[in-house]
Design a protein around this motif. Sequence first.
Motif, PDB file in Angstrom:
ATOM      1  N   ALA A 157       0.838  -1.203   0.000  1.00 20.21           N
ATOM      2  CA  ALA A 157       0.000   0.000   0.000  1.00 20.21           C
ATOM      3  C   ALA A 157       0.869   1.247   0.000  1.00 20.21           C
ATOM      4  N   CYS A 158       1.924   1.241   0.818  1.00 15.88           N
ATOM      5  CA  CYS A 158       2.839   2.395   0.871  1.00 15.88           C
ATOM      6  C   CYS A 158       3.540   2.587  -0.469  1.00 15.88           C
ATOM      7  N   LYS A 159       3.987   1.496  -1.060  1.00 15.40           N
ATOM      8  CA  LYS A 159       4.657   1.565  -2.363  1.00 15.40           C
ATOM      9  C   LYS A 159       3.726   2.187  -3.403  1.00 15.40           C
ATOM     10  N   ASP A 160       2.459   1.759  -3.382  1.00 14.58           N
ATOM     11  CA  ASP A 160       1.473   2.288  -4.323  1.00 14.58           C
ATOM     12  C   ASP A 160       1.254   3.792  -4.141  1.00 14.58           C
ATOM     13  N   MET A 161       1.481   4.282  -2.914  1.00 13.53           N
ATOM     14  CA  MET A 161       1.331   5.710  -2.627  1.00 13.53           C
ATOM     15  C   MET A 161       2.646   6.464  -2.726  1.00 13.53           C
ATOM     16  N   GLY A 162       3.722   5.743  -3.063  1.00  8.30           N
ATOM     17  CA  GLY A 162       5.028   6.384  -3.176  1.00  8.30           C
ATOM     18  C   GLY A 162       5.678   6.683  -1.843  1.00  8.30           C
ATOM     19  N   LEU A 163       5.328   5.902  -0.826  1.00 10.76           N
ATOM     20  CA  LEU A 163       5.869   6.106   0.520  1.00 10.76           C
ATOM     21  C   LEU A 163       6.660   4.890   0.983  1.00 10.76           C
ATOM     22  N   SER A 164       7.596   5.114   1.877  1.00  7.96           N
ATOM     23  CA  SER A 164       8.250   4.012   2.582  1.00  7.96           C
ATOM     24  C   SER A 164       7.446   3.716   3.840  1.00  7.96           C
ATOM     25  N   LEU A 165       7.694   2.569   4.458  1.00  3.81           N
ATOM     26  CA  LEU A 165       7.044   2.277   5.737  1.00  3.81           C
ATOM     27  C   LEU A 165       7.397   3.347   6.761  1.00  3.81           C
ATOM     28  N   SER A 166       8.651   3.732   6.778  1.00  4.25           N
ATOM     29  CA  SER A 166       9.108   4.745   7.724  1.00  4.25           C
ATOM     30  C   SER A 166       8.348   6.054   7.530  1.00  4.25           C
ATOM     31  N   ALA A 167       8.187   6.472   6.284  1.00  2.95           N
ATOM     32  CA  ALA A 167       7.468   7.718   6.008  1.00  2.95           C
ATOM     33  C   ALA A 167       6.004   7.604   6.435  1.00  2.95           C
ATOM     34  N   ALA A 168       5.384   6.457   6.173  1.00  2.00           N
ATOM     35  CA  ALA A 168       3.982   6.270   6.546  1.00  2.00           C
ATOM     36  C   ALA A 168       3.803   6.324   8.059  1.00  2.00           C
ATOM     37  N   PHE A 169       4.689   5.656   8.795  1.00  4.54           N
ATOM     38  CA  PHE A 169       4.595   5.692  10.255  1.00  4.54           C
ATOM     39  C   PHE A 169       4.899   7.085  10.787  1.00  4.54           C
ATOM     40  N   THR A 170       5.785   7.804  10.134  1.00  7.82           N
ATOM     41  CA  THR A 170       6.085   9.178  10.549  1.00  7.82           C
ATOM     42  C   THR A 170       4.860  10.069  10.355  1.00  7.82           C
ATOM     43  N   VAL A 171       4.173   9.933   9.235  1.00  9.74           N
ATOM     44  CA  VAL A 171       2.943  10.697   8.992  1.00  9.74           C
ATOM     45  C   VAL A 171       1.925  10.387  10.091  1.00  9.74           C
ATOM     46  N   PHE A 172       1.757   9.093  10.381  1.00  7.47           N
ATOM     47  CA  PHE A 172       0.822   8.668  11.427  1.00  7.47           C
ATOM     48  C   PHE A 172       1.208   9.283  12.772  1.00  7.47           C
ATOM     49  N   ALA A 173       2.495   9.166  13.159  1.00  6.73           N
ATOM     50  CA  ALA A 173       2.964   9.662  14.452  1.00  6.73           C
ATOM     51  C   ALA A 173       2.782  11.177  14.571  1.00  6.73           C
ATOM     52  N   LYS A 174       3.069  11.901  13.493  1.00  2.17           N
ATOM     53  CA  LYS A 174       2.916  13.364  13.528  1.00  2.17           C
ATOM     54  C   LYS A 174       1.458  13.760  13.680  1.00  2.17           C
ATOM     55  N   LYS A 175       0.570  13.045  13.007  1.00  2.00           N
ATOM     56  CA  LYS A 175      -0.856  13.358  13.105  1.00  2.00           C
ATOM     57  C   LYS A 175      -1.377  13.060  14.511  1.00  2.00           C
ATOM     58  N   VAL A 176      -0.968  11.933  15.084  1.00  2.00           N
ATOM     59  CA  VAL A 176      -1.374  11.604  16.452  1.00  2.00           C
ATOM     60  C   VAL A 176      -0.846  12.655  17.416  1.00  2.00           C
ATOM     61  N   SER A 177       0.413  13.024  17.251  1.00  2.00           N
ATOM     62  CA  SER A 177       1.033  14.018  18.123  1.00  2.00           C
ATOM     63  C   SER A 177       0.323  15.367  18.035  1.00  2.00           C
ATOM     64  N   ARG A 178      -0.018  15.777  16.819  1.00  2.00           N
ATOM     65  CA  ARG A 178      -0.653  17.078  16.599  1.00  2.00           C
ATOM     66  C   ARG A 178      -2.102  17.090  17.097  1.00  2.00           C
ATOM     67  N   GLU A 179      -2.853  16.022  16.800  1.00  2.00           N
ATOM     68  CA  GLU A 179      -4.289  15.998  17.111  1.00  2.00           C
ATOM     69  C   GLU A 179      -4.621  15.365  18.457  1.00  2.00           C
ATOM     70  N   LYS A 180      -3.646  14.682  19.056  1.00  2.00           N
ATOM     71  CA  LYS A 180      -3.856  14.010  20.347  1.00  2.00           C
ATOM     72  C   LYS A 180      -4.990  12.993  20.280  1.00  2.00           C
ATOM     73  N   ARG A 181      -5.034  12.264  19.164  1.00  2.00           N
ATOM     74  CA  ARG A 181      -6.041  11.212  18.979  1.00  2.00           C
ATOM     75  C   ARG A 181      -5.558  10.271  17.884  1.00  2.00           C
ATOM     76  N   ILE A 182      -6.138   9.089  17.830  1.00  2.00           N
ATOM     77  CA  ILE A 182      -5.889   8.172  16.718  1.00  2.00           C
ATOM     78  C   ILE A 182      -6.673   8.743  15.534  1.00  2.00           C
ATOM     79  N   PRO A 183      -6.029   8.934  14.382  1.00  2.00           N
ATOM     80  CA  PRO A 183      -6.684   9.652  13.280  1.00  2.00           C
ATOM     81  C   PRO A 183      -7.649   8.815  12.433  1.00  2.00           C
ATOM     82  N   PHE A 184      -8.237   7.811  13.029  1.00  2.00           N
ATOM     83  CA  PHE A 184      -9.270   7.038  12.353  1.00  2.00           C
ATOM     84  C   PHE A 184     -10.117   6.387  13.429  1.00  2.00           C
ATOM     85  N   GLU A 185     -11.303   5.940  13.045  1.00  2.00           N
ATOM     86  CA  GLU A 185     -12.227   5.348  14.004  1.00  2.00           C
ATOM     87  C   GLU A 185     -11.772   3.948  14.391  1.00  2.00           C
TER      88      GLU A 185
END
Length: 87
Positions: A22-50
């Motif tokens: 899935a990451c490859k299809d989006m042009g991302l590495s696993l590291s980049a995907a987890f970094t995006v996730f971590a930054k969003k959680v850090s910024r919003e103080k919540r899990i960014p999906f239900e």
Amino acid sequence: MSDMVNVNFKLDAETKRGMEQACKDMGLSLSAAFTVFAKKVSREKRIPFELSVDPFYSESNMRYLEEKMAAYKAGTLKFAKHELIED
């Protein structure tokens, strides 16, 4: 940029392969995907999906299934419609 640190955790092989694809299809590495996730959680103080619980694993359903298994083993099982069963 602040100091970078390594974070290690385990995934089952199938999940990892699926995420890598899935990451490859989006042009991302696993590291980049987890970094995006971590930054969003850090910024919003919540899990960014239900998140939700599968009702199959609820305490009441597990108790129901254990009772049915006991009745089956005792030879007294009677079938009845259960609220989780869809027609």
